[in-house]
Design a protein around this motif. Sequence first.
Motif, PDB file in Angstrom:
ATOM      1  N   GLU A  86       3.627  -0.135  -9.993  1.00 50.68           N
ATOM      2  CA  GLU A  86       3.361  -1.441  -9.391  1.00 50.68           C
ATOM      3  C   GLU A  86       4.386  -1.759  -8.312  1.00 50.68           C
ATOM      4  N   VAL A  87       5.652  -1.516  -8.596  1.00 50.20           N
ATOM      5  CA  VAL A  87       6.708  -1.757  -7.611  1.00 50.20           C
ATOM      6  C   VAL A  87       6.523  -0.838  -6.403  1.00 50.20           C
ATOM      7  N   ASP A 136       3.859   0.535  -5.318  1.00 48.70           N
ATOM      8  CA  ASP A 136       2.670   0.168  -4.560  1.00 48.70           C
ATOM      9  C   ASP A 136       2.894  -1.084  -3.705  1.00 48.70           C
ATOM     10  N   GLU A 137       3.857  -1.890  -4.087  1.00 45.60           N
ATOM     11  CA  GLU A 137       4.201  -3.063  -3.280  1.00 45.60           C
ATOM     12  C   GLU A 137       5.094  -2.694  -2.103  1.00 45.60           C
ATOM     13  N   HIS A 170      -1.663   4.797   0.893  1.00 47.65           N
ATOM     14  CA  HIS A 170      -1.355   3.850   1.965  1.00 47.65           C
ATOM     15  C   HIS A 170      -1.182   4.510   3.328  1.00 47.65           C
TER      16      HIS A 170
END
Length: 333
Positions: free
Chosen positions: A74-75, A77-78, A123
């Motif tokens: 999650e981190v 991906d941010e 990304h």
Amino acid sequence: MRILVTGGAGFIGSEYVRMLLGAPGGSAQGVPPVEPPGVTVLDALTYSGNPANLDPVRDDPRFRFVRGDIRDAEVVDEVVPGHDVIVHFAAESHVDRSIAGAAPFVTTNVLGTQTLLDAALRHGTGRFVHVSTDEVYGSIAEGSWTEDWPLAPNSPYSASKAGSDLLALAYHRTHGLNVVVTRCSNNYGPYQFPEKVIPLFVTNLLDGRTVPLYGDGGNVRDWLHVHDHCRGIALVQQKGRAGEIYHIGGGTEMTNKELTGMLLDACGADWGRVVVVPDRKGHDRRYSLDISKINEELGYAPSIPLEAGLADTVRWYRDNRSWWEPLTGAQSA
């Protein structure tokens, strides 16, 4: 250009960040310029990640720090979106710790790298620079490893790095991700956590303590100043061919016993301060990288002679007790 540096609060990663941002003592000819907000550091700040390593760039408007673990999808991906390049230093790296317990090495070095690769692919990151080590090859009695040499790691640390190397290259071959891999020889220089041999010996000697020499002291290593290493990484970042491996070496091989003698001289100590200890389990006898490829393709050559680099390193530890004493529990005399 926006660059994400994982493990950028560590020894080598912080040197790369200081170099990219032109901090005092950190600039290098040919390093690409970065624009605000140009450099993001992602670091979990484990025991060897030190925020003080980034103090020289803390107020630079191009710099951003994110505390986070590369294993946390999650981190990651941010943080990854919007970056043109990922330079991946983050790793568990101390052989002795890997022998005592391998699990953090596997989860960080292999699974953490896979988490980053997935995010880079998702990304559309333009380039992924995976920073590795000569230890993935094992040991070599004579000659030097070329980049196509078979991997034969002998410690849990080097095995986990070999696994992460193969994953990174597989993402290039399978998905077309723009991956390059660097493998370096033993680094030294300022800001190195004092569990590694040179800062351990220097800080012990400066405090009047003894230093441990493994076995007969005949293990051979090639020593590379961290600044030369980061110059090489910058060249690979800019001009390395996708899917390729590049060796970055210092061109100075010596036995651990010879290195110990140089450090004793530099610190004004004698052999009475050396204690011979049992050899490390699975201790690789000799490392040697052939650096012809990066020299011929990218123009890299080491620039800092070992004697001068060691003298500067000893001077830095002598002048920066406030940095290393909290890490060793040492007290000023």
